[in-house]
Design a protein around this motif. Structure first.
Motif: not given
Length: 69
Positions: A29-31, A33-35, A37-40
């Protein structure tokens, strides 16, 4: 061992689901959510207005709405 599967369901303003290939499949889930945050911003430019995180096909977080700053 079967690894967990996390992915984003990306939708337009009208709730139409976009092509699933826009979101990779993640093992944590962390990966995922991080992705997001970087690509929205680029996803928003591609027509996504909201995202739902799916864990094994079930929504696991509230829907996230992309709002331009």
């Amino acid at each position: 061992m079967i690894r967990p599967r996390w992915e984003w369901a990306l939708e337009t303003d009208e709730g139409v689901r976009l092509d699933a290939s826009l979101s990779p499949v993640f093992t944590t889930q962390f990966d995922a959510e991080q992705w997001l945050g970087e690509h929205w911003r680029s996803l928003r430019a591609a027509g996504a207005a909201q995202a739902r995180l799916l864990g094994e096909g079930q929504q696991v977080t509230p829907t996230i709405v992309f709002r331009a700053p």
